[in-house]
Write a protein that holds these residues in place. Structure first.
Motif, short mmCIF file in Angstrom:
data_model
loop_
_atom_site.label_atom_id
_atom_site.label_comp_id
_atom_site.label_asym_id
_atom_site.label_seq_id
_atom_site.Cartn_x
_atom_site.Cartn_y
_atom_site.Cartn_z
N TYR A 254 0.84 -1.20 0.00
CA TYR A 254 0.00 0.00 0.00
C TYR A 254 0.88 1.26 0.00
O TYR A 254 0.67 2.20 -0.77
CB TYR A 254 -0.91 -0.01 1.24
CG TYR A 254 -1.70 1.27 1.41
CD1 TYR A 254 -2.98 1.41 0.87
CD2 TYR A 254 -1.15 2.34 2.12
CE1 TYR A 254 -3.69 2.59 1.04
CE2 TYR A 254 -1.86 3.52 2.28
CZ TYR A 254 -3.12 3.65 1.74
OH TYR A 254 -3.82 4.81 1.88
N LEU A 255 1.89 1.26 0.86
CA LEU A 255 2.79 2.40 0.96
C LEU A 255 3.52 2.64 -0.36
O LEU A 255 3.65 3.79 -0.81
CB LEU A 255 3.80 2.14 2.09
CG LEU A 255 4.87 3.19 2.35
CD1 LEU A 255 4.24 4.52 2.73
CD2 LEU A 255 5.80 2.73 3.46
N GLN A 256 3.98 1.56 -1.00
CA GLN A 256 4.66 1.71 -2.28
C GLN A 256 3.73 2.26 -3.35
O GLN A 256 4.13 3.04 -4.23
CB GLN A 256 5.21 0.36 -2.76
CG GLN A 256 6.21 -0.29 -1.82
CD GLN A 256 7.35 0.64 -1.46
OE1 GLN A 256 8.03 1.17 -2.33
NE2 GLN A 256 7.54 0.88 -0.18
N THR A 257 2.47 1.86 -3.30
CA THR A 257 1.52 2.25 -4.34
C THR A 257 0.96 3.65 -4.11
O THR A 257 0.92 4.47 -5.02
CB THR A 257 0.35 1.24 -4.39
OG1 THR A 257 0.90 -0.08 -4.48
CG2 THR A 257 -0.55 1.52 -5.59
N TYR A 258 0.54 3.92 -2.88
CA TYR A 258 -0.20 5.15 -2.62
C TYR A 258 0.58 6.18 -1.81
O TYR A 258 0.24 7.36 -1.82
CB TYR A 258 -1.51 4.84 -1.88
CG TYR A 258 -2.41 3.91 -2.66
CD1 TYR A 258 -3.15 4.40 -3.74
CD2 TYR A 258 -2.50 2.56 -2.36
CE1 TYR A 258 -3.96 3.55 -4.48
CE2 TYR A 258 -3.31 1.71 -3.09
CZ TYR A 258 -4.04 2.20 -4.15
OH TYR A 258 -4.84 1.38 -4.88
#
Lengths: 137, 366
Positions: B43-47
């Motif tokens: 999630y952190l990498q994506t958003y």
């Protein structure tokens, strides 16, 4: 008071600095466009190490909306609380009479004179061909 | 705090025992990777992070130095100031003879994050990282329980999860919150803190989503720094008026980096208004200043400066010398050096109280 040889002139480039120890004191030597100045390394405000400060310019204003920027590279900001000091005099910008970094007399001497003495340069190789930065302390 | 040390007295020259109540450890997002599930790491990498302000990757106000840190606090071996426990030990703990240091992580902690579940995951990850990277390697360092305070139930659960470990010495919040801190939505945090005998440290800054002043965003960093005095007054007023201290009579609040010169005047102002308007807040059984006196602690850095140091001591007397904790703010640029930070004209007993005795009591150090 003795005269200490602290650097060969070419060792501190314009805009550069060198932290040295003379007579048991940490002193930082600056080259401002070919002129040399030396300040005690200890900030008179709270003791930050001035040799790790940032050199900047002087921003002044006579009225809101106006500014003058001058003396680029001659104002030192302490690495801790950003107090500003005039490298030429050691005086702080905000409280120049009471808060000033200790400053030392600096001269540039030819190697031929340095080898004659009396100078303190026990750990510093001196040759007659070079010029040297000398701090009085 | 910047009172000059013109005539150091004998008391000031004795090397004090120091408990530092504000040290900032720094993790990178990569440092938190081992403590985030695959779900939240992806999630952190994506958003990315989504804090409640418009500068997701930066500060609302540029700082005076890189990362607002002392220029000499960057570890010689690389990494960010506050990230290297060995360098912190040498430059700060050993150099000043710090007995205990309370760590207050500012970022990345998930505090003020828009996604409530991600906020909770980040807070938990930071708590684990503090223990593994810092407290577990240096017993003088103590951790704060970072809580995702905008979701008080999740925050309460995080407190319960950590509180059994005495290396966590306080619950940690920021001052700029999406609602005033006295509101009931935050009460589960106070309840859990009291249940586990932990003080709640409220450090200035944060990501409320609101402008930093009641008239919007000011122009300058110097205004933002000064504003902490006003937002801290608002949060103290809210906690008193909403009845937090009536509901949680054991609650201890430590105000960190908010200054304190404003606190006596706030008490007087509140008391005056309370005498006229107390039927609006009938749940208050005592004068507002009494709640301040009983439930609040303040920390030293940054102390207000007075031209005459005696004026500052007068303010300290109004607050109470048993309520003031020493804080250095290491490694930030406005760091206070324990050797010279306190006014030189404090007596030995007052210095001992501020440097260690008060912190021992509020944080229950042995």
């Amino acid at each position: 008071m003795a005269r200490h040889v602290v650097a060969a002139v070419g060792e501190i480039a314009p805009g550069g600095r060198k932290l040295v120890h003379v007579a048991g004191r940490a002193v930082v030597v600056f080259n401002l466009g070919g002129e040399f100045f030396a300040l005690g390394d200890r900030c008179p405000h709270k003791g930050g190490s001035l040799s790790q400060g940032k050199l900047t310019g002087l921003v002044e204003s006579s009225a809101p909306g106006e500014y003058r920027y001058s003396r680029r590279g001659e104002i030192l900001r302490c690495p801790w609380h950003s107090w500003e000091f005039d490298v030429r005099t050691g005086r702080s910008w905000c409280d120049p009479e009471r808060l000033r970094a200790r400053n030392y007399a600096v001269s540039v001497e030819p190697g031929a004179r340095v080898v004659e003495g009396p100078y303190v340069a026990e750990t510093f190789p001196v040759s007659v061909e070079n010029d040297y930065v000398v701090v009085e302390a | 705090m910047n009172v000059e040390l013109r005539q150091p007295l004998a008391a000031a020259r004795v090397k004090p025992t120091v408990i530092d109540c504000d040290i900032h450890p720094t993790a990178t997002l990569a440092d938190l990777r081992p403590y985030l599930s695959n779900r939240w790491w992806d999630y952190l990498q994506t958003y990315g992070e989504r804090r409640r302000h418009g500068f997701a990757r930066s500060y609302p106000y540029p700082k005076v130095t890189p990362r607002a840190c002392r220029r000499d606090a960057w570890p010689p071996g690389g990494g960010l100031p506050g990230s290297d426990v060995d360098f912190m030990r040498a430059q700060h703990l050993d150099h000043y003879g710090i007995e205990y240091g309370v760590m207050n992580p500012l970022s990345p902690t998930g505090q003020g994050e828009q996604n409530p579940e991600f906020s909770a995951a980040m807070a938990a990850a930071n708590n684990e990282w503090q223990m593994a990277a810092m407290t577990g390697r240096e017993p003088r360092l103590k951790s704060s329980i970072v809580v995702p305070y905008e979701d008080a139930q999740a925050a309460s659960a995080e407190i319960k999860r950590r509180a059994g470990n005495r290396d966590y010495v306080q619950v940690f919040m920021l001052s700029r919150t999406s609602e005033a801190l006295g509101r009931r939505r935050y009460w589960p945090i106070y309840e859990a803190a009291v249940e586990h005998g932990l003080p709640v440290g409220i450090h200035v800054f944060g990501y409320s989503g609101w402008p930093t002043t009641a008239t919007g965003w000011p122009s300058f960093y110097i205004e933002e720094m000064t504003e902490h005095a006003t937002s801290s007054q608002a949060l103290v007023t809210s906690m008193i008026m909403e009845g937090v201290f009536e509901r949680y009579r054991e609650l201890k609040i430590v105000l960190i980096e908010s200054g304190f010169g404003w606190l006596p005047a706030l008490g007087w102002r509140l008391d005056r208004n309370w005498k006229r308007l107390k039927d609006e807040v009938p749940h208050l059984r005592r004068a507002p200043s009494e709640y301040i006196r009983e439930h609040l602690w303040v920390s030293t850095q940054p102390m207000e400066e007075a031209e005459d140091p005696d004026h500052l001591i007068e303010v300290m007397n109004w607050i109470g010398f048993d309520r003031i904790l020493f804080a250095s703010d290491y490694p930030h640029w406005d760091f206070d050096d324990p050797f010279v930070a306190l006014p030189p004209n404090l007596d030995a007993e007052q210095r001992r109280a501020i440097f260690s005795e008060n912190a021992k009591r509020v944080y229950r150090f042995a």
